[in-house]
Each structure stands twice: as structure tokens, then as C-alpha cells.
Design a protein around this motif. Structure first.
Motif, PDB file in Angstrom:
ATOM      1  N   LEU A  76      54.350  20.165  51.805  1.00 44.08           N
ATOM      2  CA  LEU A  76      52.893  19.612  51.681  1.00 44.08           C
ATOM      3  C   LEU A  76      52.147  20.224  50.531  1.00 44.08           C
ATOM      4  N   ALA A  77      52.794  20.133  49.303  1.00 47.23           N
ATOM      5  CA  ALA A  77      52.327  20.285  48.177  1.00 47.23           C
ATOM      6  C   ALA A  77      51.358  18.881  47.679  1.00 47.23           C
ATOM      7  N   PRO A  78      49.972  18.910  47.250  1.00 45.28           N
ATOM      8  CA  PRO A  78      49.468  20.183  46.520  1.00 45.28           C
ATOM      9  C   PRO A  78      49.089  21.099  47.360  1.00 45.28           C
ATOM     10  N   SER A  79      48.414  20.731  48.677  1.00 43.08           N
ATOM     11  CA  SER A  79      47.487  21.644  49.380  1.00 43.08           C
ATOM     12  C   SER A  79      48.005  22.992  49.551  1.00 43.08           C
ATOM     13  N   SER A  80      49.127  23.401  50.110  1.00 46.84           N
ATOM     14  CA  SER A  80      49.723  24.272  50.257  1.00 46.84           C
ATOM     15  C   SER A  80      49.589  25.274  48.874  1.00 46.84           C
ATOM     16  N   HIS A  81      49.712  24.761  47.804  1.00 46.89           N
ATOM     17  CA  HIS A  81      49.770  25.729  46.568  1.00 46.89           C
ATOM     18  C   HIS A  81      48.195  26.064  46.505  1.00 46.89           C
ATOM     19  N   HIS A  82      47.400  25.873  47.044  1.00 49.61           N
ATOM     20  CA  HIS A  82      45.957  26.186  46.920  1.00 49.61           C
ATOM     21  C   HIS A  82      45.656  26.950  47.954  1.00 49.61           C
ATOM     22  N   ILE A 436      30.294  20.130  55.958  1.00 50.30           N
ATOM     23  CA  ILE A 436      31.429  20.822  55.787  1.00 50.30           C
ATOM     24  C   ILE A 436      32.122  20.373  54.508  1.00 50.30           C
ATOM     25  N   PRO A 437      32.971  20.815  53.749  1.00 46.11           N
ATOM     26  CA  PRO A 437      33.597  20.160  52.499  1.00 46.11           C
ATOM     27  C   PRO A 437      34.591  19.385  53.468  1.00 46.11           C
ATOM     28  N   GLY A 438      34.894  18.317  52.501  1.00 43.67           N
ATOM     29  CA  GLY A 438      35.868  17.115  52.782  1.00 43.67           C
ATOM     30  C   GLY A 438      35.964  16.391  51.689  1.00 43.67           C
ATOM     31  N   ALA A 439      36.950  15.081  51.979  1.00 48.34           N
ATOM     32  CA  ALA A 439      36.966  14.189  50.703  1.00 48.34           C
ATOM     33  C   ALA A 439      38.038  14.704  49.476  1.00 48.34           C
ATOM     34  N   GLY A 440      38.675  15.819  49.876  1.00 48.05           N
ATOM     35  CA  GLY A 440      39.845  16.135  48.820  1.00 48.05           C
ATOM     36  C   GLY A 440      40.725  15.298  48.808  1.00 48.05           C
ATOM     37  N   ASP A 441      41.355  14.764  50.023  1.00 45.87           N
ATOM     38  CA  ASP A 441      42.204  13.462  49.919  1.00 45.87           C
ATOM     39  C   ASP A 441      43.710  14.247  49.471  1.00 45.87           C
ATOM     40  N   GLY A 442      43.987  15.459  49.654  1.00 46.49           N
ATOM     41  CA  GLY A 442      45.565  15.755  49.529  1.00 46.49           C
ATOM     42  C   GLY A 442      46.601  14.787  49.939  1.00 46.49           C
ATOM     43  N   GLY A 443      47.283  14.603  49.007  1.00 47.64           N
ATOM     44  CA  GLY A 443      48.378  13.612  49.570  1.00 47.64           C
ATOM     45  C   GLY A 443      48.342  12.122  49.064  1.00 47.64           C
TER      46      GLY A 443
END
Length: 568
Positions: A76-82, A436-443
Motif C-alpha cells: 500500500l504505497a505511497p502511504s506506507s512509505h511515509h 483531525i487531519p484528513g483528505a490525503g486520499d492515498g491510493g
């Protein structure tokens, strides 16, 4: 000598996720659980010297769209890379369960239209071994994973399942509403973290606005009651309202009925101060009824314009449309031809969509992204600002930027949260106790937006590099994307570095943490494209006590699983 612990992290600068001041401490881990924080006696089977490094909980990102990718990609990149160790998907009303046999293509078309994920990749990558939402979770559980994954029930899929070809229709019968509410109850019983819907004109497919966009209050409230009565989970939505006065005729009822709710909040240019009304409303509703949690992007949601992306200012011009299928090198050669450029700039975008025309000509909010990347540029550095200062056409400035690095560079165009040409509105929202933080939309948004790096940006920009306004204390920045996001979704077993919590940990070179410019790759199934943003500075990421990334390199460890929400 027998080790006392599986893993010990020594001498780190520990920011534990609670908001407490940073402190120098060790962390001991055994059986995937944190067993001690402080001065740790005994040895670990493995020890990490974190002297001089920042040690935090793993990031918890609650707004992603890995609903398709999760079926073929364990990393599950890119989230796992960060540094992300837990994600929640199924946001914005789109997803892939429930599904009736034969309707799979319709759900793919919705996801492709709304979230800009290549349909060819979804067709090739998803194996569709489910019908109900519970069966979807069962299927996903069979794959070992790098990170933990939880999901929400998407409204569009529910409507397609119940209504079939009428999924987009406004009018539904009481029996059909009852069926949708029962599907919601069943999904929450199976472990869904909530229900999601979309109410924004931006979310369209070739069929029009996504199913659920114009659902009746009776339908929405019946579903919200099912979420509330389950005793866990959230009602998640995205809307064009954004605190401007309530275009949602069901929203007041939702607030009063005690259904925990979360939604995306941004500053809108139409009513720049409306977000303050929304923040006040969130505080009042949370205190009186149930949590109302605005999700805030940690930087302006940034569209990336360029020759490799899904959009740039000339993509709809007739002369350029003739060359859509050309290679990158051929497009670069065209834009280096003065005669072609003059012909191009004599044209207007060939579109009936006023929003597309606006995006293509809003020179005042198109910026060179650069390296190092700049997501808080000044008004003077926009294409319009540079053109005025240098006595040039804004179009010529943009073409010059597009040609940098042989056409692989990107420009940054904020979609919201940038009315004042700075991040002050974002800071005000992030510092509010109910957000809270949100809306990064990974994937998602594979060809236009690359915001899965939000957790890293929270550290690089907000705690270290910001120069155009106040920064956010590192303790607050860490808390926002660990304990705060985890608690919002009832995941109280993570998000803090404390004994008894799941051992999800990041060890970070805070001074050396660096975001590279986004780059386009073609590594999805069927050669589908997506934007990635590389990062330096994550020394170790640890998921459930196992090192999953060592100095940015994946170790191959797969301790992650599919999470199932339960009543607390």
C-alpha cells in the motif's frame, strides 16, 4: 544471555502521541505490544539506537482510497512509505462492496471517475471474491500486509446493490430505504468503521454525479440511524457546503440525532470565513450530542499540472487535443516549437465545463512547484505574478515551467484552502480541538494529486520549515495524526507510545526529513500510472513490533491485517 524483549529502541526523542512534551526515553516491545517506555532494563533480541532521532507512534491516516489496490498490493504505497501504519479506506461514498455479480464494471467506472484511479488497473487487479461487505473483508484478510487496513461502507455501492440501474435516481421507496439501512447494519456488524457518502459536484463519472449525491433526507437519516445504533463507527461525508450555510437539508437532523459524524472541511473562496462557523458548530455539537469531526487537509489540496498529469492549462485546446496520445518527448518538442505555441495560445479550451475553463485560465493560482517543493508560495510567484513582474504572458511562463526537466516537472494549483495565499486558515483549522487531519486520499487521484505525503509534510513544514507564519508544536503535530485520528475512529489500541498499545513506531531523522518532488510511475496493474512522492528521513518504521521499513527500504515483513471495528 536471553533477551528480555523482542525489540528495544534506545535513547530516542520520544513524542508519544498524547500531546505531552518530548522526552528522552527507551521503548521496549514484546509480542507486538509496547511493554515499557522510559529507562528500559534488559536487552532486546534486536536493538535500535535512536540517539538524536525523533520517535513517534506510526501515523494513522483515516482518509484513503485503497479499496481496489488493497486487493492486490500488500505494501500500500505511497502511504506506507511515509510512516503510515494504519489506514481507513472507503471514503467519499465510493468502493467495491457490496456488489452484485455483473455490476463490477459500474463500480469501477465510479471509482475511476471520482478518484482518478485507472479503470484498466482496477479491472486487472481486483479479483471480486465477494458480494457482501463482510465477504469483502473476509477476502482481504487472506493477504498478509505491511500495514493495518480498515474500511467504511460506500453509499454508491449500496445504492447500486439495492437499486440496480436506478442507482442515480432521487426517488426511492420506503422498502428500498429499509434495505439500504439493513445493509449498513450488516456491514457494521461485520466490522466496517462506518458509512460514507458524497454530496459534491466535483465527484462525477461518465454516468453523472455519483449515486447518493442527491439522496433524500429520509434515505440519509435512515442510514445514519443504523450507524448510530451500531454503537461504533462514523458517518463520513464530503460536501460543497463547507460551513457556508447548510445546503444539506438532512444535516441538522444528523447533528441532533447523536450520530458520530466526520466530514472534509476547507476554506472556500466563495465564503472565506465560513470555516470558522463550521469549527464553532463542531464544538457545540460534539459537546451536546455526539462527535462532529471536521477533517482538514494539512496543505492546500494541490492539483499537479504537467505534461504527464491528467490536466494542464492547454490540455483542452484543439491543437493540443490532436496530440493527446503522443509520447512525452513528442509533447516537449511541440511546446518548444514557437509556431505551435503561437497557434496554441490563439485558441481557447474546448470544453463546456466552466470549472475546467476556470482551472485552465486561473493564472493567479498556478505556481511552479520546484525542488525543494513549495506548497506555500506567495501571490507574486504565481504565473500571473511572474508574468506581470517580467512583462510576459502568463501562458509563456506556464509553458516554460512545463518544459523543465524535459517535461517531467509539475506545477501546483490549490483547489481550496488558499484564499489568502498562505496557510493561516489551515493552521487555524488544525489547531482547533475538534479537527483531525484528513483528505490525503492515498491510493487515489493517480494522475493529478499526490497528497498521501501529508503525514510527512506535517513534520517538515508545520514543525520545522514554515517561514511565512507560525509553526505548530511538534507534540501537537504528532498527536493530530496518531492519537487524534485513531481515537476518532475508535482505534484506542494505537496512536500512543504507552505500555499495552500496539507497537506501531516511527524512528525519524527529523532534521533530515525531506520530501522530493512528485514523480509519475507506471507500476499499477495493466501498466496504470500513478504519482509518487519519495521521502528521505524515515530511519525505521515498525508495525506491530516488526521493522517494515529500514532507512526507507521495505523489509518484506507483513505484520499488518484487516481491522474490524466493534462497539466499545
Amino acid at each position: 544471555m536471553t533477551a528480555s524483549h523482542d525489540l528495544v529502541i534506545r535513547n530516542g526523542n520520544v513524542v508519544d502521541g498524547t500531546g505531552a512534551p518530548a522526552r528522552r526515553a527507551d521503548i521496549a516491545i514484546a509480542g507486538g505490544i509496547i511493554t515499557a517506555v522510559g529507562e528500559v532494563d534488559g536487552t532486546g533480541a534486536r536493538e535500535i539506537d535512536a540517539d538524536g532521532a525523533l520517535v513517534t507512534p506510526g501515523w494513522v491516516d483515516v482518509h484513503t482510497h485503497y479499496d481496489g489496490q488493497v486487493s492486490w498490493d500488500p505494501e500500500l504505497a505511497p502511504s506506507s512509505h511515509h510512516g503510515v501504519t494504519t489506514v481507513i479506506m472507503g471514503n467519499c461514498g465510493v468502493g467495491f462492496a457490496p456488489v452484485r455479480p455483473g455490476d463490477e464494471g459500474f463500480l469501477i467506472e465510479l471509482m475511476e471517475g471520482v478518484e482518478d484511479i485507472p479503470g484498466t488497473a482496477l479491472h486487472e487487479g481486483i479479483d471480486w471474491r465477494w458480494e457482501t461487505y463482510g465477504e469483502y473483508l473476509d477476502a482481504l484478510e487472506e493477504m498478509p500486509r505491511t500495514i493495518d487496513v480498515g474500511g467504511q461502507l460506500p453509499h454508491a455501492a449500496v445504492r447500486a446493490y439495492v437499486l440496480g440501474d436506478r442507482a442515480h435516481e432521487y426517488d426511492v421507496t420506503p422498502d428500498e430505504i429499509a434495505q439500504m439501512a439493513q445493509i449498513t447494519r450488516d456491514a457494521l456488524d461485520a466490522g466496517a468503521f462506518g458509512f460514507s457518502t458524497s454530496r459534491t459536484f466535483l465527484h462525477t463519472s461518465k454516468h453523472g454525479h455519483v449515486p447518493g449525491t442527491h439522496s433524500t433526507p429520509d434515505e440519509v437519516i435512515a442510514i445514519a440511524e443504523a450507524v448510530r445504533d451500531s454503537g461504533h463507527g462514523l458517518f463520513q461525508y464530503v460536501s460543497d457546503d463547507l460551513g457556508t450555510g447548510g445546503d444539506e437539508d438532512w444535516l441538522d437532523t444528523l447533528k441532533e440525532m447523536g450520530c458520530p459524524t466526520t466530514y472534509t472541511l476547507a476554506q472556500t473562496p466563495r465564503v472565506p470565513d465560513a470555516f470558522r462557523r463550521a469549527l464553532g458548530d463542531a464544538a457545540e455539537v460534539t459537546a451536546a450530542n455526539a462527535p462532529l469531526i471536521p477533517q482538514v487537509a494539512v496543505r492546500p489540496t494541490g492539483m499537479l499540472f504537467g505534461l504527464q498529469s491528467s490536466f494542464h492549462p492547454f490540455i483542452a485546446h484543439p491543437s493540443f487535443r490532436e496530440h493527446w496520445g503522443d509520447s512525452l518527448a513528442e509533447k516537449v518538442a511541440l511546446l518548444r516549437d514557437p509556431a505551435f505555441v503561437e497557434r496554441l495560445l490563439a485558441e481557447q479550451p474546448l470544453t463546456k465545463d466552466p470549472f475546467v475553463t476556470y482551472m485552465a485560465t486561473a493564472w493567479h493560482q498556478i505556481y511552479r512547484l520546484g525542488d525543494p517543493v513549495d506548497y506555500e508560495p506567495t501571490a507574486e510567484s504565481s504565473a500571473a505574478g511572474v508574468a506581470e513582474r517580467e512583462g510576459r504572458r502568463a501562458e509563456d511562463v506556464v509553458i516554460e515551467w512545463m518544459l523543465e526537466n524535459d517535461g517531467t516537472s509539475f506545477m501546483f494549483s490549490p483547489l481550496g484552502n488558499y484564499h489568502g495565499h498562505d496557510h493561516e486558515a489551515i493552521r487555524e483549522m488544525l489547531e482547533h480541538p475538534n479537527t483531525i487531519p484528513g483528505a490525503g486520499d492515498g491510493g487515489a487521484h493517480c494522475g493529478l494529486i499526490c497528497d498521501a505525503s501529508f503525514p510527512t509534510y506535517m513534520l517538515t513544514h508545520w514543525t520545522r520549515d514554515r517561514s511565512r507564519g507560525p509553526r505548530i508544536p511538534i507534540e501537537r503535530a504528532v498527536q493530530l495524526q496518531t492519537a487524534a485520528t485513531a481515537d476518532a475512529y475508535g482505534m484506542t489500541d494505537r496512536g500512543r507510545l504507552a505500555p499495552g498499545k500496539i507497537a506501531d513506531v516511527n524512528v525519524i531523522d527529523h532534521a533530515g526529513l525531506h520530501l522530493h518532488p512528485p514523480r509519475m510511475v507506471h507500476d499499477l496493474p495493466a501498466g496504470g500510472r500513478r504519482l509518487l512522492q519519495d521521502v528521505d528521513g524515515y530511519l525505521y518504521t515498525i508495525k506491530s513490533g516488526e521493522v517494515t521499513f529500514d532507512h526507507g527500504a521495505p523489509t518484506g515483513a507483513r505484520p499488518g491485517t484487516v481491522l474490524r471495528s466493534r462497539p466499545t
